[in-house]
Motif scaffolding. Structure first.
Motif, PDB file in Angstrom:
ATOM      1  N   LEU A 167     -15.170 -17.175  -1.342  1.00 39.81           N
ATOM      2  CA  LEU A 167     -15.027 -16.891   0.370  1.00 39.81           C
ATOM      3  C   LEU A 167     -13.474 -17.035   0.575  1.00 39.81           C
ATOM      4  O   LEU A 167     -13.499 -15.672   1.085  1.00 39.81           O
ATOM      5  CB  LEU A 167     -16.084 -17.595   1.123  1.00 39.81           C
ATOM      6  N   GLU A 168     -13.157 -17.863  -0.058  1.00 43.80           N
ATOM      7  CA  GLU A 168     -11.872 -18.195   0.336  1.00 43.80           C
ATOM      8  C   GLU A 168     -10.513 -16.882  -0.170  1.00 43.80           C
ATOM      9  O   GLU A 168      -9.862 -16.265   0.285  1.00 43.80           O
ATOM     10  CB  GLU A 168     -10.786 -19.497   0.072  1.00 43.80           C
ATOM     11  N   ILE A 169     -10.768 -16.463  -1.383  1.00 36.40           N
ATOM     12  CA  ILE A 169     -10.451 -15.080  -1.873  1.00 36.40           C
ATOM     13  C   ILE A 169     -10.740 -13.661  -1.094  1.00 36.40           C
ATOM     14  O   ILE A 169     -10.059 -13.601  -0.658  1.00 36.40           O
ATOM     15  CB  ILE A 169     -10.890 -15.178  -3.529  1.00 36.40           C
ATOM     16  N   LYS A 170     -11.861 -13.673  -1.015  1.00 36.59           N
ATOM     17  CA  LYS A 170     -12.229 -12.316   0.240  1.00 36.59           C
ATOM     18  C   LYS A 170     -11.964 -12.385   1.563  1.00 36.59           C
ATOM     19  O   LYS A 170     -10.787 -11.897   1.772  1.00 36.59           O
ATOM     20  CB  LYS A 170     -14.048 -12.976   0.327  1.00 36.59           C
ATOM     21  N   LYS A 171     -11.788 -13.874   2.234  1.00 36.09           N
ATOM     22  CA  LYS A 171     -11.009 -13.951   2.991  1.00 36.09           C
ATOM     23  C   LYS A 171      -9.370 -13.829   3.344  1.00 36.09           C
ATOM     24  O   LYS A 171      -8.971 -13.431   4.254  1.00 36.09           O
ATOM     25  CB  LYS A 171     -10.885 -15.791   3.985  1.00 36.09           C
ATOM     26  N   PHE A 172      -9.349 -14.156   2.141  1.00 35.43           N
ATOM     27  CA  PHE A 172      -7.364 -13.492   1.651  1.00 35.43           C
ATOM     28  C   PHE A 172      -7.246 -12.553   1.628  1.00 35.43           C
ATOM     29  O   PHE A 172      -6.203 -11.727   2.186  1.00 35.43           O
ATOM     30  CB  PHE A 172      -6.414 -14.546   1.265  1.00 35.43           C
ATOM     31  N   GLU A 173      -8.029 -12.047   0.762  1.00 32.52           N
ATOM     32  CA  GLU A 173      -8.270 -10.615   1.393  1.00 32.52           C
ATOM     33  C   GLU A 173      -8.536  -9.570   2.012  1.00 32.52           C
ATOM     34  O   GLU A 173      -7.114  -8.744   2.219  1.00 32.52           O
ATOM     35  CB  GLU A 173      -8.616  -9.864  -0.613  1.00 32.52           C
ATOM     36  N   ARG A 174      -9.042 -10.299   3.155  1.00 29.54           N
ATOM     37  CA  ARG A 174      -9.111  -9.454   4.151  1.00 29.54           C
ATOM     38  C   ARG A 174      -8.045  -9.710   4.789  1.00 29.54           C
ATOM     39  O   ARG A 174      -7.589  -8.301   5.782  1.00 29.54           O
ATOM     40  CB  ARG A 174     -10.538  -9.888   5.095  1.00 29.54           C
ATOM     41  N   GLU A 175      -7.318 -10.721   4.783  1.00 29.06           N
ATOM     42  CA  GLU A 175      -6.262 -11.172   6.360  1.00 29.06           C
ATOM     43  C   GLU A 175      -5.475 -10.191   5.630  1.00 29.06           C
ATOM     44  O   GLU A 175      -4.595  -9.237   6.376  1.00 29.06           O
ATOM     45  CB  GLU A 175      -5.519 -12.357   5.458  1.00 29.06           C
ATOM     46  N   GLN A 176      -4.873 -10.118   3.900  1.00 31.15           N
ATOM     47  CA  GLN A 176      -4.124  -9.378   3.924  1.00 31.15           C
ATOM     48  C   GLN A 176      -4.645  -7.939   4.023  1.00 31.15           C
ATOM     49  O   GLN A 176      -3.107  -6.806   4.069  1.00 31.15           O
ATOM     50  CB  GLN A 176      -3.945  -9.496   2.452  1.00 31.15           C
ATOM     51  N   VAL A 177      -5.366  -6.955   4.235  1.00 37.58           N
ATOM     52  CA  VAL A 177      -6.185  -5.835   4.440  1.00 37.58           C
ATOM     53  C   VAL A 177      -5.340  -5.613   5.541  1.00 37.58           C
ATOM     54  O   VAL A 177      -4.552  -4.844   5.979  1.00 37.58           O
ATOM     55  CB  VAL A 177      -7.522  -5.566   4.028  1.00 37.58           C
ATOM     56  N   LEU A 178      -5.433  -6.594   6.476  1.00 33.65           N
ATOM     57  CA  LEU A 178      -5.285  -6.435   8.301  1.00 33.65           C
ATOM     58  C   LEU A 178      -4.024  -6.157   8.043  1.00 33.65           C
ATOM     59  O   LEU A 178      -3.235  -5.870   8.858  1.00 33.65           O
ATOM     60  CB  LEU A 178      -6.300  -7.366   8.973  1.00 33.65           C
ATOM     61  N   ILE A 179      -3.478  -7.364   7.719  1.00 30.40           N
ATOM     62  CA  ILE A 179      -1.606  -7.232   7.699  1.00 30.40           C
ATOM     63  C   ILE A 179      -1.004  -5.795   7.438  1.00 30.40           C
ATOM     64  O   ILE A 179      -0.250  -5.513   7.664  1.00 30.40           O
ATOM     65  CB  ILE A 179      -1.629  -8.727   7.529  1.00 30.40           C
ATOM     66  N   LEU A 180      -1.762  -5.209   5.955  1.00 32.06           N
ATOM     67  CA  LEU A 180      -0.874  -4.361   5.496  1.00 32.06           C
ATOM     68  C   LEU A 180      -1.204  -2.872   6.357  1.00 32.06           C
ATOM     69  O   LEU A 180      -0.505  -2.713   6.485  1.00 32.06           O
ATOM     70  CB  LEU A 180      -1.449  -4.187   4.114  1.00 32.06           C
ATOM     71  N   ASP A 181      -2.460  -3.205   6.591  1.00 32.47           N
ATOM     72  CA  ASP A 181      -2.909  -2.208   7.761  1.00 32.47           C
ATOM     73  C   ASP A 181      -2.397  -2.544   9.023  1.00 32.47           C
ATOM     74  O   ASP A 181      -2.029  -1.116   9.782  1.00 32.47           O
ATOM     75  CB  ASP A 181      -4.544  -2.455   8.421  1.00 32.47           C
ATOM     76  N   SER A 182      -1.597  -2.980   9.622  1.00 31.97           N
ATOM     77  CA  SER A 182      -0.967  -3.291  11.126  1.00 31.97           C
ATOM     78  C   SER A 182       0.378  -2.895  10.431  1.00 31.97           C
ATOM     79  O   SER A 182       1.410  -3.568  11.738  1.00 31.97           O
ATOM     80  CB  SER A 182      -0.979  -4.691  11.109  1.00 31.97           C
ATOM     81  N   ILE A 183       1.329  -3.595   9.261  1.00 34.52           N
ATOM     82  CA  ILE A 183       2.557  -2.750   9.153  1.00 34.52           C
ATOM     83  C   ILE A 183       2.451  -1.206   9.258  1.00 34.52           C
ATOM     84  O   ILE A 183       1.936  -0.902   8.708  1.00 34.52           O
ATOM     85  CB  ILE A 183       2.919  -2.927   7.624  1.00 34.52           C
ATOM     86  N   PRO A 184       3.739  -0.288   9.686  1.00 35.26           N
ATOM     87  CA  PRO A 184       3.826   0.633   9.727  1.00 35.26           C
ATOM     88  C   PRO A 184       3.925   0.936   8.404  1.00 35.26           C
ATOM     89  O   PRO A 184       4.834   2.628   9.053  1.00 35.26           O
ATOM     90  CB  PRO A 184       5.007   0.927  11.076  1.00 35.26           C
ATOM     91  N   ASP A 185       5.071   0.643   7.833  1.00 35.96           N
ATOM     92  CA  ASP A 185       5.394   0.782   6.327  1.00 35.96           C
ATOM     93  C   ASP A 185       4.438   1.357   5.536  1.00 35.96           C
ATOM     94  O   ASP A 185       2.964   1.301   5.652  1.00 35.96           O
ATOM     95  CB  ASP A 185       6.458  -0.581   5.900  1.00 35.96           C
ATOM     96  N   THR A 186       5.041   2.747   4.933  1.00 46.17           N
ATOM     97  CA  THR A 186       4.042   3.149   3.319  1.00 46.17           C
ATOM     98  C   THR A 186       5.051   1.985   2.364  1.00 46.17           C
ATOM     99  O   THR A 186       5.827   2.505   1.804  1.00 46.17           O
ATOM    100  CB  THR A 186       4.876   4.503   3.818  1.00 46.17           C
ATOM    101  N   MET A 187       3.076   1.925   1.187  1.00 49.92           N
ATOM    102  CA  MET A 187       3.934   1.343   0.431  1.00 49.92           C
ATOM    103  C   MET A 187       3.687   1.884  -0.724  1.00 49.92           C
ATOM    104  O   MET A 187       2.180   2.007  -1.197  1.00 49.92           O
ATOM    105  CB  MET A 187       3.329   0.041   0.881  1.00 49.92           C
ATOM    106  N   PHE A 188       4.606   1.455  -1.611  1.00 44.63           N
ATOM    107  CA  PHE A 188       4.063   2.769  -2.896  1.00 44.63           C
ATOM    108  C   PHE A 188       4.781   1.421  -4.292  1.00 44.63           C
ATOM    109  O   PHE A 188       5.041   0.524  -3.957  1.00 44.63           O
ATOM    110  CB  PHE A 188       5.521   3.900  -3.232  1.00 44.63           C
ATOM    111  N   THR A 189       3.754   1.706  -4.646  1.00 43.69           N
ATOM    112  CA  THR A 189       3.960   0.906  -6.378  1.00 43.69           C
ATOM    113  C   THR A 189       3.351   1.337  -7.835  1.00 43.69           C
ATOM    114  O   THR A 189       3.250   2.300  -7.854  1.00 43.69           O
ATOM    115  CB  THR A 189       2.558   0.029  -6.386  1.00 43.69           C
ATOM    116  N   PHE A 190       5.069   1.150  -8.499  1.00 43.28           N
ATOM    117  CA  PHE A 190       5.364   1.921  -9.964  1.00 43.28           C
ATOM    118  C   PHE A 190       5.833   0.936 -10.759  1.00 43.28           C
ATOM    119  O   PHE A 190       5.842  -0.676 -10.234  1.00 43.28           O
ATOM    120  CB  PHE A 190       6.786   2.744  -9.360  1.00 43.28           C
ATOM    121  N   ASP A 191       5.277   1.428 -11.418  1.00 43.11           N
ATOM    122  CA  ASP A 191       5.674   0.590 -13.097  1.00 43.11           C
ATOM    123  C   ASP A 191       6.954   0.570 -13.486  1.00 43.11           C
ATOM    124  O   ASP A 191       7.709   1.700 -12.516  1.00 43.11           O
ATOM    125  CB  ASP A 191       4.907   1.093 -14.179  1.00 43.11           C
ATOM    126  N   LYS A 192       8.115   0.193 -15.114  1.00 47.69           N
ATOM    127  CA  LYS A 192       9.063  -0.037 -14.247  1.00 47.69           C
ATOM    128  C   LYS A 192       9.626   0.638 -14.993  1.00 47.69           C
ATOM    129  O   LYS A 192      10.940   1.469 -14.963  1.00 47.69           O
ATOM    130  CB  LYS A 192       9.340  -1.438 -15.130  1.00 47.69           C
TER     131      LYS A 192
END
Length: 689
Positions: A167-192
């Motif tokens: 439950l805590e993990i899911k809550k944290f994940e939800r919070e992270q999603v909300l935070i990410l959604d509120s950030i105006p930045d575009t985020m890309f992930t690349f490997d090395k």
């Protein structure tokens, strides 16, 4: 016959005895086996009890009506319930969690024959204290020989800790999603290697880059060719250095221009995050602020230029007014005429003080005032400050008092002129607003730290005072506490503002105590450097004042002692006449030049010891003329004294850089000119006593 019967009886007895022996032996063996099984059962039960004692899982059994008939002993430890208590329905401890409805529906359906089995399920139950526990339940149905269900055995696995963690993990994940959604930045992930793995975006840039179709592509393929190499380079730097890499770039998509900031952050050894933000609006704001700053600087420069021009234009006629007034004051006058002359002189000095206040405040505002440190005697500076306000105080019959503690050091190394300006402004303010009584100044030593003394100055008056709610306005520019007072006492309203700003240069501060009708007390502190060791003779002379300043400024003919050849370059007729009269009183008859060109031509046929050079002249100004004179091949270079109404620090600096030896500001002070001529005379005629 008898024998046969006896034999038959004996045989029967033996057979019976044999069968009895066999039966007894089998019973013994059976008892032995039963005893072994019992011991084995007890041992297994012991192992089971030991296991259940040290686990949060427990066993239970309920009949076909759902009534619990057995609970393992650890139910008491886990749930706080007595396993031997009266049996209840299996769902009696269920909480109101919605997941229990589905579990009960399945179990009840199985007991009713609706389902063939019950797969593992989750339920939430409450312990005896009302705390919830999440259980994962496994069922094993028990059937008789006829295939009829007689009971159900179950194992309840307590997964409360795991469930809460999830439950805590899911809550944290939800919070992270909300935070990410509120950030105006575009985020890309690349490997090395720069392969595009994933993205998260809530703006149009990712859409316009078609990020969803770029997955598994290299970073140089994701971004336009104009910036692809730059992005790949910074990704590699972030991976190799483990440091944040920030880069700004322009991005053009579908004929729309973006200015972006990219930040490459190494998350793991094989994962790099790129946070890309649209900073177009910020850049536009920065450009706007820069333009506004330039406009403000241009306006400030225009203001400074205007004040410098006005200063020159006002000081030039003031030089004639005050100079001629001083000369007139030296002639034979009637008492009435002398009173008129003194009035003109005082009015001129007041006007000059207002002009100086405006110029000083302008210099302070533009940050062009610096402290010029030299050795001086503190008592002399305080006395000079009192002398400058003595005329006005005497006219109003206001007493002036000086108190200086005995432990105050005599000499300091600081800017005496600025300290005197602070004192004069405060003393002048006190005298101005005092109609009767006194104005006093007290100087105290607070402490000495290393080579610095902290001094406290108190200026007290018995004037009109200031209301408490008006004290905050005292140090504001161009203000007086009451408009009626402004009309009554006059002034530019800059004196105290200048004091406040000058004290900042000394790391000091000023405070006020006042009461209407009873006067005011101004207190300020300054940190002044102490002189180190013994002063040189010249420093001591400068600190206590030269004796030549103590005699009458026209006492004796100076030219007889120092026969200097003087050239006066001045285009203004009034100023030329005034300076000529001053020089004549000293015994000098100067040559004249109205332009810099004329001054330069004079050196073709004459040699001069001193050139009094007006800075602003037509055809060729004094600065250019000075440079040209310095380039002449002269046996003896003249001492060039710049004379100008321009009083800014940069004006003095420009004059010195052009080759001038000294600079005097209009209105010209007789003592200042006389001192400079004496200084030149001592250099030209060193053996004159």
């Amino acid at each position: 016959m008898t024998y046969f019967l006896i034999s038959l009886a004996l045989i029967s007895a033996l057979v019976l005895a044999y069968f009895l022996y066999r039966t007894l032996n089998k019973n013994a063996q059976l008892e032995e086996k039963l005893s072994g099984l019992s011991e084995k059962f007890d041992e297994e039960q012991l192992h089971l009890d030991f296991f259940l004692t040290h686990t949060s899982d427990f066993l239970f059994k309920f009949d076909t009506n759902g009534i619990i008939t057995y609970s393992s002993i650890n139910v008491g430890r886990v749930m706080g319930r007595n396993p031997s208590a009266k049996r209840a329905h299996y769902s009696a401890s269920y909480s109101d969690n919605p997941i229990n409805l589905k579990a009960r529906e399945r179990v009840d359906g199985f007991l009713a024959g609706k389902y063939d089995s019950v797969p593992p399920y989750f339920v939430e139950i409450k312990d005896s204290k009302g705390f919830p526990h999440m259980l994962e339940v496994f069922h094993n149905p028990i059937y008789n020989e006829m295939g009829e269900l007689i009971s159900v055995t179950g194992i309840a696995k307590n997964i409360t800790g795991i469930y809460n963690a999830e439950l805590e993990i899911k809550k944290f994940e939800r919070e992270q999603v909300l935070i990410l959604d509120s950030i105006p930045d575009t985020m890309f992930t690349f490997d090395k290697q720069g392969v595009f793995l994933s993205y998260h975006a809530k703006n149009e840039i990712a859409t316009m880059l078609s990020a969803g179709t770029q997955l598994k592509k290299h970073i140089q393929e994701v971004f336009p060719e104009s910036i692809s190499a730059l992005m790949a380079e910074n990704l590699e730097k972030a991976h190799l250095t483990n440091e944040l890499q920030t880069v700004e770039f322009d991005l053009s998509i579908d004929k729309k221009e973006y200015h972006c900031e990219g930040r490459f952050i190494k998350l793991t050894d094989d994962r790099i995050l790129l946070m890309m933000r649209d900073i177009t609006a910020q850049k536009q704001l920065e450009v706007g602020l820069m333009l506004a700053k330039e406009a403000a600087e241009n306006a400030n420069h225009a203001k400074s230029t205007f004040l410098a021009t006005m200063s020159h234009e006002i000081r030039t006629p003031m030089n004639g007014v005050m100079g001629m007034t001083n000369l007139l004051n030296e002639t034979l006058l009637t008492t009435e005429q002398r009173d008129y002359v003194e009035t003109i002189k005082v009015s001129g000095e007041i006007l000059l003080r207002i002009i100086n206040d405006i110029l000083d405040y302008t210099r302070i505002e533009s940050g062009k005032i610096t402290l010029e440190e030299r050795v001086f005697g503190l008592k002399r500076v305080v006395e000079e400050s009192l002398n400058l306000v003595a005329f006005e105080a005497n006219a109003k019959k206001v007493g002036l008092n000086l108190y200086m503690d005995e432990n105050v050091p005599e000499f300091f190394y600081a800017d005496r002129n600025r300290l005197r300006q602070i004192l004069v402004n405060l003393l002048s303010n006190a005298v101005k607003f005092t109609e009767r009584g006194f104005v006093s100044i007290k100087v105290s030593l607070i402490e000495i730290t290393n080579d610095t003394a902290n001094l406290e100055f108190k200026i007290q008056d018995t004037g009109i005072g200031v209301a408490k709610d008006e004290i905050k306005n005292l140090f504001k520019e161009f203000t007086q506490v009451e408009s009626s007072n402004a009309r009554r006492f006059g002034g530019s309203g800059l004196g105290l503002a200048i004091v406040k700003n000058l004290l900042k240069l000394y790391n000091g501060k000023v405070s006020v105590e006042s009461e209407i009708g009873k006067g005011s007390l101004f207190t300020f502190n300054v940190n002044l450097k102490l002189t180190r060791g013994e002063m040189t003779a010249e420093e001591g002379k400068s600190a206590v004042g030269s004796s030549r300043n103590e005699v009458d400024k026209f006492g004796g003919v100076l030219s007889a002692k120092y026969p200097l050849k003087i050239l006066l370059a001045e285009d203004n007729n009034i100023n030329r006449k005034l300076i000529s009269l001053i020089l004549e009183r000293m015994g000098y008859i100067p040559d004249f030049a109205k332009t810099g060109v004329e001054a330069l031509s004079k050196f073709q046929s004459q040699t001069y010891d001193v050139v009094l050079m007006d800075v602003q002249m037509p055809v060729m100004d004094g600065l250019e003329a000075t440079k040209n004179i310095r380039e002449l091949d002269l046996n003896i270079a003249p001492y060039i004294i710049g004379i100008s109404a321009s009083a800014f620090d940069e004006d003095v600096e420009n004059a010195m850089q052009s080759g001038m030896d000294a600079y005097l500001i209009k209105p010209l002070k007789f003592d200042a000119l006389r001192d400079k001529l004496i200084e030149v005379g001592q250099m030209r005629f060193p053996f004159v006593s």
